[in-house]
Design a protein around this motif. Structure first.
Motif, short mmCIF file in Angstrom:
data_model
loop_
_atom_site.label_atom_id
_atom_site.label_comp_id
_atom_site.label_asym_id
_atom_site.label_seq_id
_atom_site.Cartn_x
_atom_site.Cartn_y
_atom_site.Cartn_z
N UNK A 1 -14.14 20.80 22.11
CA UNK A 1 -14.71 20.20 20.90
C UNK A 1 -15.48 21.22 20.07
N UNK A 2 -16.34 21.98 20.73
CA UNK A 2 -17.13 22.97 19.98
C UNK A 2 -16.24 24.04 19.35
N UNK A 3 -15.20 24.46 20.05
CA UNK A 3 -14.27 25.44 19.48
C UNK A 3 -13.64 24.90 18.20
N UNK A 4 -13.18 23.67 18.25
CA UNK A 4 -12.52 23.08 17.08
C UNK A 4 -13.48 22.77 15.95
N UNK B 1 -21.99 23.43 25.69
CA UNK B 1 -21.44 22.38 26.56
C UNK B 1 -22.44 21.99 27.64
N UNK B 2 -23.08 22.99 28.24
CA UNK B 2 -24.04 22.72 29.30
C UNK B 2 -25.25 21.95 28.76
N UNK B 3 -25.66 22.24 27.53
CA UNK B 3 -26.77 21.48 26.93
C UNK B 3 -26.40 20.01 26.80
N UNK B 4 -25.18 19.74 26.39
CA UNK B 4 -24.74 18.36 26.25
C UNK B 4 -24.62 17.67 27.61
N UNK B 5 -24.14 18.39 28.60
CA UNK B 5 -24.04 17.82 29.94
C UNK B 5 -25.43 17.52 30.49
N UNK B 6 -26.38 18.39 30.23
CA UNK B 6 -27.77 18.14 30.67
C UNK B 6 -28.32 16.91 29.97
N UNK B 7 -27.97 16.74 28.68
CA UNK B 7 -28.41 15.54 27.96
C UNK B 7 -27.85 14.30 28.65
N UNK B 8 -26.56 14.32 29.00
CA UNK B 8 -25.93 13.19 29.69
C UNK B 8 -26.66 12.93 31.01
N UNK C 1 -8.76 26.16 38.91
CA UNK C 1 -9.60 27.31 38.54
C UNK C 1 -9.00 28.09 37.36
N UNK C 2 -7.67 28.19 37.30
CA UNK C 2 -7.05 28.93 36.20
C UNK C 2 -7.41 28.30 34.85
N UNK C 3 -7.52 26.98 34.81
CA UNK C 3 -7.92 26.28 33.59
C UNK C 3 -9.37 26.55 33.26
N UNK C 4 -10.16 26.68 34.27
CA UNK C 4 -11.60 26.78 34.10
C UNK C 4 -12.07 28.19 33.73
N UNK C 5 -11.29 29.22 34.06
CA UNK C 5 -11.71 30.60 33.79
C UNK C 5 -11.97 30.85 32.31
N UNK C 6 -11.12 30.31 31.45
CA UNK C 6 -11.31 30.50 30.02
C UNK C 6 -12.60 29.84 29.55
N UNK C 7 -12.90 28.69 30.10
CA UNK C 7 -14.13 27.98 29.74
C UNK C 7 -15.35 28.81 30.12
N UNK C 8 -15.29 29.44 31.29
CA UNK C 8 -16.42 30.25 31.75
C UNK C 8 -16.70 31.43 30.82
N UNK C 9 -15.69 31.87 30.08
CA UNK C 9 -15.83 33.01 29.17
C UNK C 9 -16.20 32.57 27.75
N UNK C 10 -16.19 31.28 27.48
CA UNK C 10 -16.38 30.78 26.13
C UNK C 10 -17.81 30.97 25.62
N UNK C 11 -17.92 31.30 24.35
CA UNK C 11 -19.23 31.40 23.72
C UNK C 11 -19.88 30.03 23.58
N UNK C 12 -19.09 28.97 23.77
CA UNK C 12 -19.60 27.61 23.63
C UNK C 12 -20.00 26.97 24.95
N UNK C 13 -19.90 27.72 26.04
CA UNK C 13 -20.23 27.14 27.34
C UNK C 13 -21.69 26.68 27.38
N UNK C 14 -22.59 27.45 26.83
CA UNK C 14 -24.00 27.06 26.83
C UNK C 14 -24.21 25.76 26.05
N UNK D 1 -16.10 18.08 32.16
CA UNK D 1 -16.84 17.87 30.92
C UNK D 1 -17.03 19.19 30.17
N UNK D 2 -17.22 20.28 30.90
CA UNK D 2 -17.32 21.58 30.25
C UNK D 2 -16.04 21.89 29.48
#
Length: 120
Positions: free
Chosen positions: A111-114, A81-88, A66-79, A104-105
């Motif tokens: 990737x989106x950050x970089x 990421x979710x669009x790409x996961x929905x595509x998959x 969960x500690x790894x995932x908290x930063x992802x939940x705050x990311x402006x790129x999460x949406x 995958x998130x």
């Protein structure tokens, strides 16, 4: 994208991933395009192909800490990421387990950050 294809070919020949997983992972890499940085793209595609293979084979995965995932939940790129996961999921024809989605998130957000955002 040549490196992605080579990586997937090696994994496929070693029976680490399935043919269908390789195909979907290659398409997902194409969706990110040439601007995707190679190292995070390699990690994403490797994880995606192995995740899809685990689903085909009925294997499970431990969720990321969960500690790894908290930063992802705050990311402006999460949406994004979710669009790409929905595509998959649409491409696969089924919903990915939550544990796989979380990993995958992490990879997609990285990737989106970089890449500096979404340019699909």
């Amino acid at each position: 994208m040549v490196q992605v294809q080579e990586r997937l070919k090696i994994l496929l020949e070693a029976n680490v991933i399935t043919k269908e997983a390789s195909k979907i992972a290659a398409e997902a890499a194409d969706r990110l395009g040439a601007q995707a940085p190679q190292a995070p793209l390699d990690m994403l595609i490797t994880h995606l192909a192995t995740a899809l293979t685990r689903l085909e084979r009925g294997e499970e995965l431990e969720a990321p800490p969960e500690s790894m995932f908290k930063e992802v939940q705050q990311s402006v790129y999460l949406q994004n990421a979710m669009e790409e996961i929905r595509w998959v999921e649409n491409r696969l024809g089924s919903i990915l387990p939550e544990k796989e989605q979380k990993f995958l998130q992490l990879h997609y957000v990285s990737n989106f950050q970089q890449m500096g955002g979404r340019s699909l």
